[in-house]
Design an enzyme around this catalytic site. Structure first.
Site, PDB file in Angstrom:
ATOM      1  N   TYR A 145       0.851  -1.183   0.000  1.00 28.31           N
ATOM      2  CA  TYR A 145       0.000   0.000   0.000  1.00 28.31           C
ATOM      3  C   TYR A 145       0.890   1.237   0.000  1.00 28.31           C
ATOM      4  CZ  TYR A 145      -3.357   3.537   1.614  1.00 28.31           C
ATOM      5  OH  TYR A 145      -4.136   4.656   1.728  1.00 28.31           O
ATOM      6  N   ASP A 240       9.217   2.708   0.023  1.00 25.36           N
ATOM      7  CA  ASP A 240       8.165   3.372   0.787  1.00 25.36           C
ATOM      8  C   ASP A 240       8.338   2.951   2.250  1.00 25.36           C
ATOM      9  OD1 ASP A 240       5.947   4.342   2.030  1.00 25.36           O
ATOM     10  OD2 ASP A 240       4.508   3.626   0.535  1.00 25.36           O
ATOM     11  N   LYS A 268       4.037   8.929   9.113  1.00 26.55           N
ATOM     12  CA  LYS A 268       3.806   8.309  10.428  1.00 26.55           C
ATOM     13  C   LYS A 268       4.805   8.786  11.490  1.00 26.55           C
ATOM     14  CE  LYS A 268       0.832   4.993   8.382  1.00 26.55           C
ATOM     15  NZ  LYS A 268       0.818   4.141   7.229  1.00 26.55           N
TER      16      LYS A 268
HETATM   17  C1  LIG Z   1       0.251   4.744   5.812  1.00 23.91           C
HETATM   18  C2  LIG Z   1       1.006   4.492   4.575  1.00 23.91           C
HETATM   19  C3  LIG Z   1       0.968   5.370   3.477  1.00 23.91           C
HETATM   20  C4  LIG Z   1       0.001   6.537   3.420  1.00 23.91           C
HETATM   21  O1  LIG Z   1       0.264   7.478   4.392  1.00 23.91           O
HETATM   22  P1  LIG Z   1      -0.946   8.492   4.796  1.00 23.91           P
HETATM   23  O2  LIG Z   1      -0.277   9.423   5.765  1.00 23.91           O
HETATM   24  O3  LIG Z   1      -2.006   7.646   5.385  1.00 23.91           O
HETATM   25  O4  LIG Z   1      -1.370   9.168   3.547  1.00 23.91           O
HETATM   26  C5  LIG Z   1       1.802   5.144   2.420  1.00 23.91           C
HETATM   27  N1  LIG Z   1       2.633   4.094   2.405  1.00 23.91           N
HETATM   28  C6  LIG Z   1       2.707   3.220   3.431  1.00 23.91           C
HETATM   29  C7  LIG Z   1       3.681   2.094   3.386  1.00 23.91           C
HETATM   30  C8  LIG Z   1       1.866   3.376   4.534  1.00 23.91           C
HETATM   31  O5  LIG Z   1       1.898   2.475   5.514  1.00 23.91           O
END
Ligand SMILES: *Cc1c(COP(=O)(O)O)cnc(C)c1O
Length: 434
Positions: A145, A240, A268
């Protein structure tokens, strides 16, 4: 059911004015059934709902709260920042210090730019990768994701078709066709694609620790192959690290696996509980961004003074507290506590873990390394277990495919509480039809 009268009343009001009553879909309990709890306060490892019930929180706001809820130092930093003014719309000292901290911590991160969410970080990283390479196609892996930008809400095409199709309504087919989706854990498919179509691929993006479809821990050789093959194709490798950054190690998965990506995305943890994202990497790539280069990217509240203060305080405290050593031993204690409990379950069940991330998988066989290997039975078993835990004061994510998080506010007592509540939940919760 788990939700008390207060939560139920609030959620009735919420559903009238907010779609599904929630500001982000997984909060809605759709996959586990029942009504979401509405919380009123967080404190260390605990959450308290509007009915006054307390829960040991293993969700930690989906990752940001690595110090637990309302840590005193972060609170003080936020208050101090607010007193100096919440936003300047101009460069600020804390933003520069946070950029210095991050570039010193993360392998190959020469320059970084701040945004306000992980989604924005990924969206911008993809744009700069396209601008740098002059290529349009991107590659992602199924089960990873990357936020909700159009070109990443894409699922695998069927058979030999290498372009993807939208996984959400509202995403044009034409966008999805620029994204190729590959399975994780499969060097053959990866090499085949990159050697055949590599000169059209701007970037390959991956969660090096895939943690959004269960915890699909990758073989290091797969990630090494990915690094070698993207390099050979002249495509950028984007890690990511929105979940894994500053969590699985100070230098994220890049440090843990000893692999340096061309670009990385963060979110995060780096916001210390406030909305922050960042992307960065090679200087020559980042120099393509406006105002230096031709790739446009901007944000009114990017580098926000309050958010930067929360993030910088969090990252500095992680160093001072030697967080990763503590979290590793707590994670290892959790794994040893859960294994015998899961072995006693009425069906096969296991736990995957890296550092302070864990995933309870209510199914047997080899632990999955690709989304295609995850058995849906685990999902149907999860709902009753989730609710039985909630009734015992344990909050896990309301989805079988979300991971659990430990923070520095958790200790072995909380882990023991989880283990004994899980033992009770697994024996008491009704088995779904076979
Ligand atoms: C949470 C997450 C996102 C998206 O971040 P948001 O702050 O919710 O837009 C993108 N990539 C990864 C791996 C994530 O866990």
């Amino acid at each position: 059911m788990s939700a008390g009268p207060g939560s139920r009343a609030w959620m009735e009001r919420a559903a009238r004015v907010i779609p599904g009553g929630v500001s982000s879909p997984v909060r809605a309990f759709k996959s586990v059934g029942g009504t979401p709890l509405v919380y009123r306060r967080g404190d260390g490892a605990f959450l308290e709902d509007v009915d006054g019930r307390r829960y040991v929180d293993f969700v930690c706001s989906w990752g940001p709260l690595i110090l637990g809820h309302a840590h005193a130092d972060v609170r003080q930093a936020i208050v101090a920042a607010v007193e100096r003014g919440t936003t300047f719309g101009a460069p600020g000292e804390t933003e520069i210090e946070l950029a210095e901290h991050m570039t010193a911590a993360y392998p190959g991160l020469e320059q970084v730019r701040f945004v306000s969410s992980g989604t924005e970080a990924v969206m911008s990283a993809i744009r700069v990768a396209r601008g740098f390479t002059g290529r349009d196609k991107i590659v992602k892996f199924s089960g990873c994701y990357h936020g909700h930008a159009d070109h990443l809400l894409v699922a695998a095409g069927s058979g030999l078709v290498t372009f993807g199709h939208p996984s959400s309504a509202g995403v044009p087919d034409a966008f999805a066709r620029e994204t190729v989706v590959l399975p994780l854990d499969d060097e053959g498919r990866l090499i085949d694609l990159l050697r055949r179509e590599g000169d059209r691929i701007a970037a390959v993006i991956i969660e090096p620790v895939p943690a959004n479809n269960g915890l699909l821990l990758q073989r290091p050789e797969f990630l090494t192959t990915l690094r070698d093959e993207t390099h050979r194709a002249g495509a950028l490798l984007i890690f990511d690290e929105v979940i894994s950054g500053f969590r699985v190690a100070r230098g994220g998965a890049a440090e843990r696996y000893g692999i340096t990506p061309d670009l990385a995305t963060f979110g995060k943890i780096i916001g210390g509980g406030l909305p922050v994202g960042a992307f960065g990497g090679r200087r020559d790539v980042m120099q393509r961004l406006a105002p230096v280069g031709p790739v446009y990217q901007a944000g009114t509240l990017s580098g926000n003074a309050v958010a930067m203060a929360a993030g910088l305080t969090t990252l500095r405290l992680l160093d001072t507290l030697k967080a990763w050593t503590t979290l590793e031993s707590l994670g290892s204690a959790l794994e040893s506590a859960l294994q015998p409990v899961l072995a006693q379950a009425p069906y096969p069940a296991q736990v995957a873990r890296v550092g302070s991330l864990f995933w309870i998988y209510l199914e047997g066989g080899a632990m999955p390394r690709a989304a295609e290997q995850v058995n849906a039975t685990a999902g149907t078993r999860y709902g009753p277990v989730f609710h039985a835990l909630l009734e015992q004061g344990i909050a896990l994510a309301p989805s079988a495919y979300e991971v659990g998080f430990l923070s520095l506010a958790h200790d072995r007592t909380h882990v023991a509480q989880l283990a004994s509540a899980l033992a009770a939940a697994l024996t008491s919760s009704p088995l779904p039809p076979a």
